[in-house]
Design a protein around this motif. Structure first.
Motif, short mmCIF file in Angstrom:
data_model
loop_
_atom_site.label_atom_id
_atom_site.label_comp_id
_atom_site.label_asym_id
_atom_site.label_seq_id
_atom_site.Cartn_x
_atom_site.Cartn_y
_atom_site.Cartn_z
N TRP A 34 0.84 -1.21 0.00
CA TRP A 34 0.00 0.00 0.00
C TRP A 34 0.87 1.25 0.00
O TRP A 34 0.52 2.26 -0.61
N LEU A 35 2.01 1.20 0.66
CA LEU A 35 2.92 2.35 0.69
C LEU A 35 3.48 2.62 -0.71
O LEU A 35 3.54 3.76 -1.15
N GLU A 36 3.90 1.56 -1.40
CA GLU A 36 4.41 1.72 -2.76
C GLU A 36 3.32 2.23 -3.71
O GLU A 36 3.59 3.06 -4.58
N THR A 37 2.10 1.77 -3.49
CA THR A 37 0.97 2.26 -4.29
C THR A 37 0.78 3.75 -4.06
O THR A 37 0.64 4.53 -5.01
N ALA A 38 0.78 4.16 -2.81
CA ALA A 38 0.61 5.58 -2.46
C ALA A 38 1.75 6.42 -3.04
O ALA A 38 1.52 7.52 -3.55
N GLU A 39 2.98 5.90 -2.96
CA GLU A 39 4.13 6.62 -3.50
C GLU A 39 3.99 6.82 -5.01
O GLU A 39 4.21 7.92 -5.52
N ALA A 40 3.64 5.76 -5.73
CA ALA A 40 3.52 5.84 -7.19
C ALA A 40 2.41 6.81 -7.59
O ALA A 40 2.58 7.63 -8.49
N LEU A 41 1.27 6.73 -6.91
CA LEU A 41 0.16 7.64 -7.22
C LEU A 41 0.52 9.09 -6.89
O LEU A 41 0.16 10.01 -7.63
N THR A 42 1.24 9.30 -5.80
CA THR A 42 1.65 10.65 -5.41
C THR A 42 2.62 11.25 -6.43
O THR A 42 2.49 12.41 -6.82
N VAL A 43 3.61 10.47 -6.86
CA VAL A 43 4.55 10.96 -7.87
C VAL A 43 3.80 11.27 -9.17
O VAL A 43 4.05 12.29 -9.81
N GLY A 44 2.87 10.41 -9.54
CA GLY A 44 2.06 10.67 -10.72
C GLY A 44 1.27 11.95 -10.59
O GLY A 44 1.20 12.76 -11.52
N PHE A 45 0.68 12.17 -9.41
CA PHE A 45 -0.07 13.40 -9.17
C PHE A 45 0.83 14.62 -9.29
O PHE A 45 0.45 15.64 -9.86
N LEU A 46 2.04 14.53 -8.75
CA LEU A 46 2.97 15.66 -8.83
C LEU A 46 3.33 15.98 -10.28
O LEU A 46 3.40 17.15 -10.67
N PHE A 47 3.55 14.95 -11.08
CA PHE A 47 3.82 15.17 -12.51
C PHE A 47 2.60 15.76 -13.21
O PHE A 47 2.73 16.56 -14.13
N SER A 48 1.41 15.38 -12.77
CA SER A 48 0.20 15.89 -13.41
C SER A 48 0.06 17.40 -13.23
O SER A 48 -0.51 18.07 -14.09
N ILE A 49 0.59 17.92 -12.14
CA ILE A 49 0.50 19.37 -11.90
C ILE A 49 1.20 20.12 -13.04
O ILE A 49 0.68 21.12 -13.55
N LEU A 50 2.34 19.62 -13.46
CA LEU A 50 3.07 20.24 -14.57
C LEU A 50 2.24 20.17 -15.86
O LEU A 50 2.15 21.15 -16.60
N LEU A 51 1.62 19.03 -16.10
CA LEU A 51 0.78 18.89 -17.30
C LEU A 51 -0.45 19.80 -17.22
O LEU A 51 -0.85 20.40 -18.22
N ILE A 52 -1.04 19.91 -16.05
CA ILE A 52 -2.22 20.77 -15.87
C ILE A 52 -1.86 22.22 -16.15
O ILE A 52 -2.58 22.94 -16.84
N LYS A 53 -0.71 22.65 -15.63
CA LYS A 53 -0.28 24.04 -15.81
C LYS A 53 0.01 24.36 -17.28
O LYS A 53 -0.14 25.51 -17.69
N THR A 54 0.44 23.37 -18.05
CA THR A 54 0.83 23.64 -19.44
C THR A 54 -0.27 23.30 -20.45
O THR A 54 -0.06 23.47 -21.64
N SER A 55 -1.41 22.83 -20.00
CA SER A 55 -2.51 22.49 -20.91
C SER A 55 -3.57 23.58 -20.88
O SER A 55 -3.99 24.01 -19.81
N SER A 56 -3.97 24.00 -22.08
CA SER A 56 -5.02 25.02 -22.15
C SER A 56 -5.78 24.87 -23.46
O SER A 56 -5.35 24.15 -24.37
N PHE A 57 -6.88 25.58 -23.54
CA PHE A 57 -7.74 25.53 -24.71
C PHE A 57 -7.91 26.93 -25.28
O PHE A 57 -7.71 27.92 -24.57
N GLU A 58 -8.28 26.97 -26.55
CA GLU A 58 -8.55 28.24 -27.20
C GLU A 58 -9.76 28.08 -28.13
O GLU A 58 -10.10 26.97 -28.52
N ILE A 59 -10.37 29.20 -28.45
CA ILE A 59 -11.51 29.20 -29.36
C ILE A 59 -11.02 29.60 -30.74
O ILE A 59 -10.39 30.65 -30.90
N ARG A 60 -11.28 28.73 -31.71
CA ARG A 60 -10.95 29.01 -33.12
C ARG A 60 -12.11 28.54 -33.97
O ARG A 60 -12.61 27.42 -33.77
N ASN A 61 -12.51 29.34 -34.92
CA ASN A 61 -13.58 28.96 -35.85
C ASN A 61 -14.84 28.46 -35.14
O ASN A 61 -15.43 27.47 -35.52
N ASN A 62 -15.20 29.13 -34.07
CA ASN A 62 -16.38 28.77 -33.27
C ASN A 62 -16.33 27.35 -32.71
O ASN A 62 -17.36 26.70 -32.53
#
Length: 140
Positions: A34-62
């Motif tokens: 369970w500790l290894e599971t929590a560690e892997a999920l936590t590291v994944g969550f930390l990496f996701s923050i970088l992806l969240i910060k760099t992902s965005s949307f825009e409006i083009r052609n309606n």
């Protein structure tokens, strides 16, 4: 990025990836604590923050499109290099199946929060588009 985004396109990858949890029915993979599971999920969550910060949307052609991120390829390359280093260093301490399970958990822990955040960002931009379209169509 070349085709309009949709809620479906954003939410399908984590749903499809969730079938990977079937690997935990295989006994050698069940050795993950369970500790290894929590560690892997936590590291994944930390990496996701970088992806969240760099992902965005825009409006083009309606329509709503995903914006191309200039650092996204570097993030993926960094993850690949990190995985290779992690496997080289810790591969002698863990069974192959356990490492595979941990990498899956890390990837899922990164993908799920990122896609959920993308879904909310998409809905916000989609609402803005609908507001803009209704303002254009109403008489002044």
């Amino acid at each position: 990025m070349k085709k309009p985004a949709s809620a479906r396109k954003i939410l399908i990858p984590p749903i499809a990836m969730s079938t990977g949890f079937l690997m935990f029915l295989y006994p050698p993979v069940q050795q993950i604590t369970w500790l290894e599971t929590a560690e892997a999920l936590t590291v994944g969550f930390l990496f996701s923050i970088l992806l969240i910060k760099t992902s965005s949307f825009e409006i083009r052609n309606n329509n709503v499109y995903m914006k191309r991120s200039k650092i996204f390829p570097f993030i993926l390359l960094g993850l690949l290099i990190g995985r290779i280093i992690f496997k080289a260093v810790f591969g002698i301490y863990f069974e192959y199946e356990v490492l595979a399970g941990m990498f899956f958990l890390l990837a899922f822990g990164m993908l799920l929060p990122w896609r959920i955040a993308m879904f909310f960002k998409f809905k916000e931009v989609e609402r803005q588009l609908k507001t803009d379209l209704s303002a254009e169509s109403s008489p002044a």
